[in-house]
Design a protein around this motif. Sequence first.
Motif, PDB file in Angstrom:
ATOM      1  N   ALA A  80      26.715  19.525 -15.993  1.00 35.52           N
ATOM      2  CA  ALA A  80      27.183  18.740 -15.891  1.00 35.52           C
ATOM      3  C   ALA A  80      26.146  17.395 -15.701  1.00 35.52           C
ATOM      4  CB  ALA A  80      27.982  18.708 -13.880  1.00 35.52           C
TER       5      ALA A  80
ATOM      6  N   ALA B 227      31.885  13.280 -12.292  1.00 36.82           N
ATOM      7  CA  ALA B 227      33.125  13.516 -12.814  1.00 36.82           C
ATOM      8  C   ALA B 227      34.488  12.675 -12.977  1.00 36.82           C
ATOM      9  CB  ALA B 227      33.656  15.496 -11.634  1.00 36.82           C
TER      10      ALA B 227
ATOM     11  N   ASP C  52      31.498  12.173 -18.602  1.00 33.38           N
ATOM     12  CA  ASP C  52      31.748  13.712 -18.035  1.00 33.38           C
ATOM     13  C   ASP C  52      32.491  14.112 -19.439  1.00 33.38           C
ATOM     14  OD1 ASP C  52      31.407  16.467 -16.305  1.00 33.38           O
ATOM     15  OD2 ASP C  52      33.449  15.420 -16.026  1.00 33.38           O
TER      16      ASP C  52
ATOM     17  N   ARG D 114      31.659  15.234 -22.638  1.00 34.35           N
ATOM     18  CA  ARG D 114      30.200  16.496 -22.851  1.00 34.35           C
ATOM     19  C   ARG D 114      31.197  17.538 -22.655  1.00 34.35           C
ATOM     20  NH1 ARG D 114      30.152  20.337 -19.035  1.00 34.35           N
ATOM     21  NH2 ARG D 114      31.135  19.331 -17.147  1.00 34.35           N
ATOM     22  N   THR D 115      32.444  17.310 -21.934  1.00 36.96           N
ATOM     23  CA  THR D 115      33.448  18.135 -21.920  1.00 36.96           C
ATOM     24  C   THR D 115      34.170  18.433 -23.858  1.00 36.96           C
ATOM     25  OG1 THR D 115      33.705  18.378 -19.617  1.00 36.96           O
ATOM     26  CG2 THR D 115      35.560  19.135 -21.038  1.00 36.96           C
TER      27      THR D 115
END
Length: 179
Positions: free
Chosen positions: A39, A56, A61, A64-65
């Motif tokens: 994170a 989140a 975020d 990145r995921t």
Amino acid sequence: MPSLAEVDAEIRHLQLAMPGSELHGGLAGWLAGGGDDAAGWLASVMADPTLAAPAAGSALDRLRTATAAQLEDRDFAFALLLPEDGQPLSQRSAALFDWCRGFLGGFGLAAGQRPSLSEEGQEALADLARLAAAQPEDDGTDDAGEEDALAEIEEFVRVAALLLHGDAALGPRHRNRLN
């Protein structure tokens, strides 16, 4: 994957001095170089430990995921975050060169000065460095030949990133599992 507009909006909100394509390149380079999929990636990629982790569910975020999942995908579904095809060729090529600059920075931060790369990986890294140093030419025309050339360069960059991820992240991870 969030859109480039969503990523750019969050970058402006956080007052980061980097376009979205370059930040995605930095993230991809960080992950390809063996950096942690965590994170707090933004502080690592921006080399600024004072930066907080993206919230989140935020665009960064989700970026990145999605990027981590795409790099790990066995079907090679990795995609570069660049302007849409309808944008001017000079804008798209500038974003591609920005992406390459970001990738080199993130890769260098994660992999270090002398990563263990295959011969193909070394060549790919050198080619990405040449692209990162390039500047778009804007002669006012966007002909089909230039469009095709940009598409080929984008595909090369995409495959180069996957190759470098294989050399610097997947290879060491698999060797560690075997030992």
